[in-house]
Write an enzyme that holds these catalytic residues in place. Structure first.
Site, PDB file in Angstrom:
ATOM      1  N   THR A 107       0.795  -1.221   0.000  1.00  0.00           N
ATOM      2  CA  THR A 107       0.000   0.000   0.000  1.00  0.00           C
ATOM      3  C   THR A 107       0.834   1.280   0.000  1.00  0.00           C
ATOM      4  OG1 THR A 107      -1.503   1.262   1.454  1.00  0.00           O
ATOM      5  CG2 THR A 107      -0.083  -0.304   2.532  1.00  0.00           C
ATOM      6  N   TYR A 131      -1.749   0.345  10.514  1.00  0.00           N
ATOM      7  CA  TYR A 131      -1.957  -0.381   9.249  1.00  0.00           C
ATOM      8  C   TYR A 131      -0.707  -0.251   8.363  1.00  0.00           C
ATOM      9  CZ  TYR A 131      -3.700  -1.257   4.506  1.00  0.00           C
ATOM     10  OH  TYR A 131      -3.854  -1.719   3.213  1.00  0.00           O
ATOM     11  N   LYS A 135       1.848  -3.278   7.194  1.00  0.00           N
ATOM     12  CA  LYS A 135       2.046  -3.627   5.777  1.00  0.00           C
ATOM     13  C   LYS A 135       3.530  -3.523   5.423  1.00  0.00           C
ATOM     14  CE  LYS A 135      -0.694  -4.471   3.085  1.00  0.00           C
ATOM     15  NZ  LYS A 135      -1.266  -5.806   2.718  1.00  0.00           N
TER      16      LYS A 135
HETATM   17  N1  LIG Z   1      -8.534  -1.455  -0.284  1.00  0.00           N
HETATM   18  C1  LIG Z   1      -7.578  -0.603  -0.600  1.00  0.00           C
HETATM   19  O1  LIG Z   1      -7.844   0.572  -0.902  1.00  0.00           O
HETATM   20  C2  LIG Z   1      -6.144  -1.050  -0.632  1.00  0.00           C
HETATM   21  C3  LIG Z   1      -5.150  -0.120  -1.003  1.00  0.00           C
HETATM   22  C4  LIG Z   1      -3.826  -0.542  -1.074  1.00  0.00           C
HETATM   23  C5  LIG Z   1      -3.490  -1.848  -0.773  1.00  0.00           C
HETATM   24  N2  LIG Z   1      -4.457  -2.726  -0.384  1.00  0.00           N
HETATM   25  C6  LIG Z   1      -4.058  -4.092  -0.059  1.00  0.00           C
HETATM   26  O2  LIG Z   1      -4.630  -4.970  -1.026  1.00  0.00           O
HETATM   27  C7  LIG Z   1      -4.973  -6.204  -0.423  1.00  0.00           C
HETATM   28  C8  LIG Z   1      -6.421  -6.557  -0.753  1.00  0.00           C
HETATM   29  O3  LIG Z   1      -7.259  -5.494  -0.334  1.00  0.00           O
HETATM   30  P1  LIG Z   1      -8.857  -5.584  -0.487  1.00  0.00           P
HETATM   31  O4  LIG Z   1      -9.359  -4.201  -0.646  1.00  0.00           O
HETATM   32  O5  LIG Z   1      -9.225  -6.628  -1.465  1.00  0.00           O
HETATM   33  O6  LIG Z   1      -9.230  -6.078   0.982  1.00  0.00           O
HETATM   34  P2  LIG Z   1     -10.602  -6.707   1.519  1.00  0.00           P
HETATM   35  O7  LIG Z   1     -11.710  -6.469   0.555  1.00  0.00           O
HETATM   36  O8  LIG Z   1     -10.736  -6.228   2.924  1.00  0.00           O
HETATM   37  O9  LIG Z   1     -10.290  -8.268   1.504  1.00  0.00           O
HETATM   38  C9  LIG Z   1      -9.341  -8.842   2.361  1.00  0.00           C
HETATM   39  C10 LIG Z   1      -9.661 -10.313   2.453  1.00  0.00           C
HETATM   40  O10 LIG Z   1      -8.690 -10.903   3.327  1.00  0.00           O
HETATM   41  C11 LIG Z   1      -9.381 -11.835   4.140  1.00  0.00           C
HETATM   42  N3  LIG Z   1      -8.605 -12.063   5.366  1.00  0.00           N
HETATM   43  C12 LIG Z   1      -8.488 -11.244   6.441  1.00  0.00           C
HETATM   44  N4  LIG Z   1      -7.714 -11.831   7.373  1.00  0.00           N
HETATM   45  C13 LIG Z   1      -7.337 -13.041   6.865  1.00  0.00           C
HETATM   46  C14 LIG Z   1      -6.545 -14.099   7.346  1.00  0.00           C
HETATM   47  N5  LIG Z   1      -5.975 -14.063   8.556  1.00  0.00           N
HETATM   48  N6  LIG Z   1      -6.382 -15.196   6.563  1.00  0.00           N
HETATM   49  C15 LIG Z   1      -6.959 -15.266   5.338  1.00  0.00           C
HETATM   50  N7  LIG Z   1      -7.735 -14.301   4.832  1.00  0.00           N
HETATM   51  C16 LIG Z   1      -7.918 -13.194   5.590  1.00  0.00           C
HETATM   52  C17 LIG Z   1     -10.714 -11.192   4.417  1.00  0.00           C
HETATM   53  O11 LIG Z   1     -11.634 -12.182   4.842  1.00  0.00           O
HETATM   54  P3  LIG Z   1     -12.738 -11.807   5.976  1.00  0.00           P
HETATM   55  O12 LIG Z   1     -13.549 -10.688   5.401  1.00  0.00           O
HETATM   56  O13 LIG Z   1     -13.469 -13.100   6.152  1.00  0.00           O
HETATM   57  O14 LIG Z   1     -11.939 -11.405   7.179  1.00  0.00           O
HETATM   58  C18 LIG Z   1     -11.051 -10.615   3.044  1.00  0.00           C
HETATM   59  O15 LIG Z   1     -11.711 -11.568   2.245  1.00  0.00           O
HETATM   60  C19 LIG Z   1      -4.647  -6.053   1.073  1.00  0.00           C
HETATM   61  O16 LIG Z   1      -3.370  -6.588   1.307  1.00  0.00           O
HETATM   62  C20 LIG Z   1      -4.585  -4.554   1.283  1.00  0.00           C
HETATM   63  O17 LIG Z   1      -3.718  -4.204   2.335  1.00  0.00           O
HETATM   64  C21 LIG Z   1      -5.764  -2.360  -0.318  1.00  0.00           C
END
Ligand SMILES: NC(=O)c1ccc[n+]([C@@H]2O[C@H](COP(=O)([O-])OP(=O)(O)OC[C@H]3O[C@@H](n4cnc5c(N)ncnc54)[C@H](OP(=O)(O)O)[C@@H]3O)[C@@H](O)[C@H]2O)c1
Length: 301
Positions: A107, A131, A135
């Site tokens: 991120t 956070y 990361k």
């Molecule tokens: N969203 C953003 O704007 C953004 C920006 C930059 C980087 N990122 C990075 O991109 C990645 C994906 O983001 P996203 O927006 O797709 O996130 P998301 O929609 O919150 O999805 C994250 C997924 O990870 C699962 N998870 C959480 N804890 C876990 C564990 N211990 N073991 C296995 N699965 C687990 C969650 O399941 P549950 O819901 O069942 O807990 C959820 O399905 C993350 O690494 C995030 O840091 C996101």
């Protein structure tokens, strides 16, 4: 190349599954949701990576799992680090042990947002929040434990699935006539669908035995904008399709009492990913137009 997606039910995981369908490669993509594997459990991670090694040989592991609730992270420090540091550590160690490759999502929150110019992959990190710290620790764990890794930093992801700022303001505009949105956070909105296409392209390029470009890359949308500008764009598009929109009122971060500090200006330079993989920045305006068009088509049906 076979691809294993951890965190498959999240925003990026779902977008990857859809992108695989659109590219007719669903049969080589294996979604693994939280219920099937908790990445904080080293034995569970190792079991899956070992099984897939004997079944399919070398795979690309995509870690789309993460603790993404930025404000909650300030109070739930242990859980945040378990998911965002220990989880990637387990995946990296097992990927190395069983001869897989790893893409770790990271991120713009690893930066402090004080730099005027876009951040490159070499810019010094300085996370402001739990956070961001977790990361960044995850990035270091991956670098130290798995040689064939790609750390893909991205920002402000949006899609029709899951939780995102854009999804939230579309829903709020249905109920409210005015929305207050900050002008002093500037970044790059990134379409989950474009990000998924980029991950598939990287996976395909990396499978070449002679590939040497392992390391850290940035991938985000262009042009950069404030949340306020993004919200105004969304409202204009909603109106064009005769969907309920709201007036956007400018505010500053100080007007909102958010628990986690955010980088004020975190624009990711995407030159390196273009040079290595010919992947161009995501056009977030085009992606929002497309998503609002599909919402309108559903509503007016
Ligand atoms: N969203 C953003 O704007 C953004 C920006 C930059 C980087 N990122 C990075 O991109 C990645 C994906 O983001 P996203 O927006 O797709 O996130 P998301 O929609 O919150 O999805 C994250 C997924 O990870 C699962 N998870 C959480 N804890 C876990 C564990 N211990 N073991 C296995 N699965 C687990 C969650 O399941 P549950 O819901 O069942 O807990 C959820 O399905 C993350 O690494 C995030 O840091 C996101």
């Amino acid at each position: 190349m076979n691809i294993l997606i951890f965190g498959a039910k999240g925003q990026v995981g779902m977008a990857l599954i859809l992108a695989a369908q659109n590219n007719n490669i669903s049969s080589s993509v294996y979604p693994i949701g939280h219920a099937e594997c908790d990445i904080t459990n080293s034995e569970a991670v190792e079991k899956i990576l070992k099984e897939y090694r004997s079944k399919l040989g070398r795979c690309m592991i995509v870690n789309a799992a993460g603790w993404t609730q930025v404000d909650d992270a300030e109070e739930r420090v242990k859980e945040t680090f378990e998911t965002n540091w220990r989880g990637p550590l387990h995946l990296a160690q097992s990927a190395e042990k069983y001869g897989h490759d790893l893409i770790q999502l990271s991120t713009d929150y690893v930066f402090d947002g004080m730099q005027e110019s876009p951040y490159t992959e070499e810019s010094p990190v300085n996370p402001l929040s739990i956070y961001g710290l977790s990361k960044e620790a995850g990035e270091r764990a991956v670098r130290a434990s798995c040689n064939r890794h790609i750390i893909l930093r991205t920002s402000w992801i949006f899609s029709l699935y899951g939780k995102s700022f854009i999804r939230k303001i579309i829903e709020l505009a249905e109920k409210k006539d005015e929305l207050t949105v900050v002008t002093d956070q500037i970044g790059s909105p990134t379409s989950a669908s474009d990000l998924a296409d980029a991950i598939l392209r990287i996976s395909s390029t990396c499978q070449n035995d002679f590939f040497q470009g392992w390391g850290t890359y940035h991938y985000a949308g262009a042009p950069s904008a404030s949340w306020y500008e993004v919200a105004c764009f969304v409202m204009t598009e909603l109106s064009k399709h005769n969907l309920k929109s709201a007036k956007v009122i400018p505010a500053t971060s100080a007007d909102f009492k958010m628990k986690a500090p955010r980088p004020a200006k975190s624009i990711l330079s995407c030159n390196k990913i273009y040079r290595q993989f010919s992947i161009q920045e995501s056009d977030w305006k085009a992606a929002i137009r497309k998503e609002i068009k599909s919402i309108a088509a559903e509503k007016h049906d």
